[in-house]
Design a protein around this motif. Sequence first.
Motif, PDB file in Angstrom:
ATOM      1  N   LEU A 275     -12.050  -1.763   6.473  1.00 16.35           N
ATOM      2  CA  LEU A 275     -11.014  -0.800   6.840  1.00 16.35           C
ATOM      3  C   LEU A 275      -9.887  -0.881   5.819  1.00 16.35           C
ATOM      4  O   LEU A 275      -9.339  -1.959   5.573  1.00 16.35           O
ATOM      5  N   THR A 276      -9.533   0.245   5.225  1.00 18.15           N
ATOM      6  CA  THR A 276      -8.510   0.259   4.182  1.00 18.15           C
ATOM      7  C   THR A 276      -7.246   0.966   4.663  1.00 18.15           C
ATOM      8  O   THR A 276      -7.298   1.841   5.535  1.00 18.15           O
ATOM      9  N   PHE A 277      -6.120   0.567   4.065  1.00 17.38           N
ATOM     10  CA  PHE A 277      -4.852   1.244   4.335  1.00 17.38           C
ATOM     11  C   PHE A 277      -4.082   1.318   3.022  1.00 17.38           C
ATOM     12  O   PHE A 277      -3.869   0.318   2.350  1.00 17.38           O
ATOM     13  N   HIS A 278      -3.627   2.501   2.675  1.00 19.13           N
ATOM     14  CA  HIS A 278      -3.053   2.804   1.367  1.00 19.13           C
ATOM     15  C   HIS A 278      -1.571   2.484   1.288  1.00 19.13           C
ATOM     16  O   HIS A 278      -0.897   2.197   2.285  1.00 19.13           O
ATOM     17  N   ASP A 279      -1.026   2.599   0.086  1.00 14.88           N
ATOM     18  CA  ASP A 279       0.399   2.390  -0.174  1.00 14.88           C
ATOM     19  C   ASP A 279       1.153   3.705  -0.035  1.00 14.88           C
ATOM     20  O   ASP A 279       0.556   4.784   0.045  1.00 14.88           O
ATOM     21  N   VAL A 280       2.463   3.629  -0.017  1.00 11.85           N
ATOM     22  CA  VAL A 280       3.304   4.825   0.062  1.00 11.85           C
ATOM     23  C   VAL A 280       3.185   5.626  -1.232  1.00 11.85           C
ATOM     24  O   VAL A 280       3.002   5.060  -2.320  1.00 11.85           O
ATOM     25  N   GLY A 281       3.243   6.948  -1.119  1.00 10.85           N
ATOM     26  CA  GLY A 281       3.075   7.800  -2.290  1.00 10.85           C
ATOM     27  C   GLY A 281       1.620   8.065  -2.619  1.00 10.85           C
ATOM     28  O   GLY A 281       1.313   8.858  -3.515  1.00 10.85           O
ATOM     29  N   LEU A 282       0.719   7.419  -1.911  1.00 16.19           N
ATOM     30  CA  LEU A 282      -0.715   7.591  -2.102  1.00 16.19           C
ATOM     31  C   LEU A 282      -1.346   7.984  -0.765  1.00 16.19           C
ATOM     32  O   LEU A 282      -0.706   7.894   0.282  1.00 16.19           O
ATOM     33  N   ASP A 283      -2.596   8.401  -0.818  1.00 20.28           N
ATOM     34  CA  ASP A 283      -3.391   8.543   0.391  1.00 20.28           C
ATOM     35  C   ASP A 283      -4.660   7.731   0.187  1.00 20.28           C
ATOM     36  O   ASP A 283      -4.818   7.058  -0.836  1.00 20.28           O
ATOM     37  N   SER A 284      -5.555   7.765   1.153  1.00 16.57           N
ATOM     38  CA  SER A 284      -6.740   6.909   1.048  1.00 16.57           C
ATOM     39  C   SER A 284      -7.588   7.254  -0.171  1.00 16.57           C
ATOM     40  O   SER A 284      -8.175   6.369  -0.793  1.00 16.57           O
ATOM     41  N   LYS A 285      -7.640   8.533  -0.540  1.00 17.50           N
ATOM     42  CA  LYS A 285      -8.462   8.935  -1.678  1.00 17.50           C
ATOM     43  C   LYS A 285      -7.867   8.451  -2.990  1.00 17.50           C
ATOM     44  O   LYS A 285      -8.549   7.835  -3.818  1.00 17.50           O
ATOM     45  N   SER A 286      -6.590   8.756  -3.221  1.00 20.45           N
ATOM     46  CA  SER A 286      -5.972   8.384  -4.491  1.00 20.45           C
ATOM     47  C   SER A 286      -5.802   6.883  -4.630  1.00 20.45           C
ATOM     48  O   SER A 286      -5.758   6.355  -5.745  1.00 20.45           O
ATOM     49  N   CYS A 287      -5.727   6.160  -3.519  1.00 24.58           N
ATOM     50  CA  CYS A 287      -5.522   4.714  -3.563  1.00 24.58           C
ATOM     51  C   CYS A 287      -6.821   3.936  -3.722  1.00 24.58           C
ATOM     52  O   CYS A 287      -6.852   2.908  -4.392  1.00 24.58           O
ATOM     53  N   PHE A 288      -7.917   4.435  -3.123  1.00 21.71           N
ATOM     54  CA  PHE A 288      -9.121   3.615  -3.055  1.00 21.71           C
ATOM     55  C   PHE A 288     -10.388   4.234  -3.653  1.00 21.71           C
ATOM     56  O   PHE A 288     -11.349   3.512  -3.913  1.00 21.71           O
TER      57      PHE A 288
ATOM     58  N   GLY B 220      -5.707  -3.739   2.170  1.00 24.72           N
ATOM     59  CA  GLY B 220      -4.473  -2.975   2.140  1.00 24.72           C
ATOM     60  C   GLY B 220      -3.726  -3.149   0.833  1.00 24.72           C
ATOM     61  O   GLY B 220      -3.810  -4.201   0.197  1.00 24.72           O
ATOM     62  N   VAL B 221      -2.990  -2.114   0.447  1.00 24.96           N
ATOM     63  CA  VAL B 221      -2.199  -2.140  -0.787  1.00 24.96           C
ATOM     64  C   VAL B 221      -0.742  -1.833  -0.443  1.00 24.96           C
ATOM     65  O   VAL B 221      -0.453  -0.838   0.228  1.00 24.96           O
ATOM     66  N   GLY B 222       0.183  -2.684  -0.886  1.00 29.48           N
ATOM     67  CA  GLY B 222       1.603  -2.431  -0.702  1.00 29.48           C
ATOM     68  C   GLY B 222       1.980  -2.275   0.758  1.00 29.48           C
ATOM     69  O   GLY B 222       1.821  -3.192   1.567  1.00 29.48           O
ATOM     70  N   VAL B 223       2.481  -1.095   1.119  1.00 36.37           N
ATOM     71  CA  VAL B 223       2.845  -0.826   2.504  1.00 36.37           C
ATOM     72  C   VAL B 223       1.631  -0.987   3.406  1.00 36.37           C
ATOM     73  O   VAL B 223       1.728  -1.508   4.525  1.00 36.37           O
ATOM     74  N   GLY B 224       0.469  -0.560   2.930  1.00 39.97           N
ATOM     75  CA  GLY B 224      -0.761  -0.711   3.707  1.00 39.97           C
ATOM     76  C   GLY B 224      -1.107  -2.165   3.951  1.00 39.97           C
ATOM     77  O   GLY B 224      -1.615  -2.529   5.018  1.00 39.97           O
ATOM     78  N   ALA B 225      -0.825  -3.035   2.974  1.00 36.00           N
ATOM     79  CA  ALA B 225      -1.063  -4.469   3.145  1.00 36.00           C
ATOM     80  C   ALA B 225      -0.145  -5.031   4.226  1.00 36.00           C
ATOM     81  O   ALA B 225      -0.554  -5.880   5.035  1.00 36.00           O
ATOM     82  N   TYR B 226       1.095  -4.564   4.249  1.00 32.93           N
ATOM     83  CA  TYR B 226       2.044  -5.009   5.269  1.00 32.93           C
ATOM     84  C   TYR B 226       1.583  -4.569   6.659  1.00 32.93           C
ATOM     85  O   TYR B 226       1.595  -5.352   7.615  1.00 32.93           O
ATOM     86  N   ILE B 227       1.142  -3.318   6.781  1.00 32.14           N
ATOM     87  CA  ILE B 227       0.696  -2.798   8.072  1.00 32.14           C
ATOM     88  C   ILE B 227      -0.539  -3.548   8.567  1.00 32.14           C
ATOM     89  O   ILE B 227      -0.631  -3.921   9.751  1.00 32.14           O
TER      90      ILE B 227
ATOM     91  N   GLY C 217     -11.423 -10.801   7.927  1.00 30.68           N
ATOM     92  CA  GLY C 217     -10.908 -11.137   6.606  1.00 30.68           C
ATOM     93  C   GLY C 217      -9.893 -10.102   6.161  1.00 30.68           C
ATOM     94  O   GLY C 217      -9.891  -8.968   6.650  1.00 30.68           O
ATOM     95  N   LEU C 218      -9.019 -10.502   5.243  1.00 35.03           N
ATOM     96  CA  LEU C 218      -7.984  -9.610   4.739  1.00 35.03           C
ATOM     97  C   LEU C 218      -7.903  -9.702   3.217  1.00 35.03           C
ATOM     98  O   LEU C 218      -7.896 -10.797   2.659  1.00 35.03           O
ATOM     99  N   VAL C 219      -7.849  -8.556   2.569  1.00 35.96           N
ATOM    100  CA  VAL C 219      -7.549  -8.481   1.139  1.00 35.96           C
ATOM    101  C   VAL C 219      -6.228  -7.731   1.025  1.00 35.96           C
ATOM    102  O   VAL C 219      -6.148  -6.541   1.352  1.00 35.96           O
ATOM    103  N   LEU C 220      -5.187  -8.442   0.589  1.00 38.08           N
ATOM    104  CA  LEU C 220      -3.833  -7.884   0.566  1.00 38.08           C
ATOM    105  C   LEU C 220      -3.343  -7.767  -0.869  1.00 38.08           C
ATOM    106  O   LEU C 220      -3.138  -8.781  -1.547  1.00 38.08           O
ATOM    107  N   VAL C 221      -3.184  -6.553  -1.343  1.00 36.04           N
ATOM    108  CA  VAL C 221      -2.734  -6.288  -2.706  1.00 36.04           C
ATOM    109  C   VAL C 221      -1.241  -5.958  -2.669  1.00 36.04           C
ATOM    110  O   VAL C 221      -0.809  -5.101  -1.906  1.00 36.04           O
TER     111      VAL C 221
END
Length: 368
Positions: free
Chosen positions: A65-78, A143-150, A164-168
């Motif tokens: 399950l992925t969660f993107h950063d601010v200024g991005l959406d799931s497509k542009s982020c992942f 998750g990346v950035g804000v998505g990693a925090y969430i 498991g968690l991968v936090l960028v």
Amino acid sequence: MTTEMQEIAITEEKPLLTGQAEAKDAEAAARILLDQGQEHSIETPHGVLHVTLHGTRTTRRPAILTFHDVGLDSKSCFSPLFKFEEMQEIVKNFTLIHVDAPGQEEGAAAYAAGHQYPSMDTIAEMIPSVLQFFNFRTVIGVGVGVGAYILSKFALANPDSVEGLVLVNIDTNARGWMDWAAQKLSSVTSSLTEQILSHLFSQEELSSNTELVQTHRARISKASNLVNIELFWKTYNSSRRDLNIERNNSFKCPVMLVVGDQAPYEEAAVECNSKMDPTTTSFLKMADAGGLPQLTQPAKLTEAFKYFIQGMGYMASSCMTRLSRSRTTSLSSSYSMDGSRSRSRTLSQGSQGGQMPPSPSQTMEVSC
């Protein structure tokens, strides 16, 4: 007899050609469906989430399950990462669930003036509804950035749901008064687009005005849902709280922290690593990498992700590729005994000693 043979030839030929055409059409449709994913609007107690699923709903393994950063959406982020050639070995074995924060998906309608955007806590509380919708008991969060925090908030509140968690680019701290002052000044002197770019990219990348920076500057500034992006950005800055992570009060699952050595949140990620349980944490620090390593260095991140999944007990037969072949990259591993780190040693990726995947019982610090 000649006429009969001609008639038989005609009646056999047409179904054969039709069948081949139908098979090709079905194969093409399947490829398109797999590439684009299945989009869903999922009702949660706090509003609707746009979610894209790739693969089947098999629950024998956790979903990614992925969660993107601010200024991005799931497509542009992942998309660049999960469409990367060597990532396909992972993709074909796991279901992918890409979650878009409220109103952040491509083509989302702009919120009306005065819309109350959900807080970071509220967005994290929306994720269990996604698991219930797809009937997944557990996930591996990326998750990346804000998505990693969430995702961190979600994992801390639902430890049994996260394997498991991968936090960028994670920042587990609340915004301090200096950050608040800097944000206030930035909001006066810089446009929303430039504020977000400073969050996503390093100063070196911004000064060089790389092609990636130019692409995202144009995409954000011209976004039809720019008002939604602004709400997400303001909410992150106003409702972010300290996660209070300590060595004895941390995540209950293996965690891989990822950051570029030139990223804006490099210090925050290093600080987070110092607070984590070293027996369950891996720290991947990418050399010559900026703010979005999943876009600029997908090969190295893919390889590290494979090691991480192997350490969790999945894909034990997966072959390591780029990092295993590298003779210049080194893996620095700090092993822990009874919670204290022993002297670190370097394992060359070209040597036999560096081929085993790291287990969750060690902290892996990598510069690649």
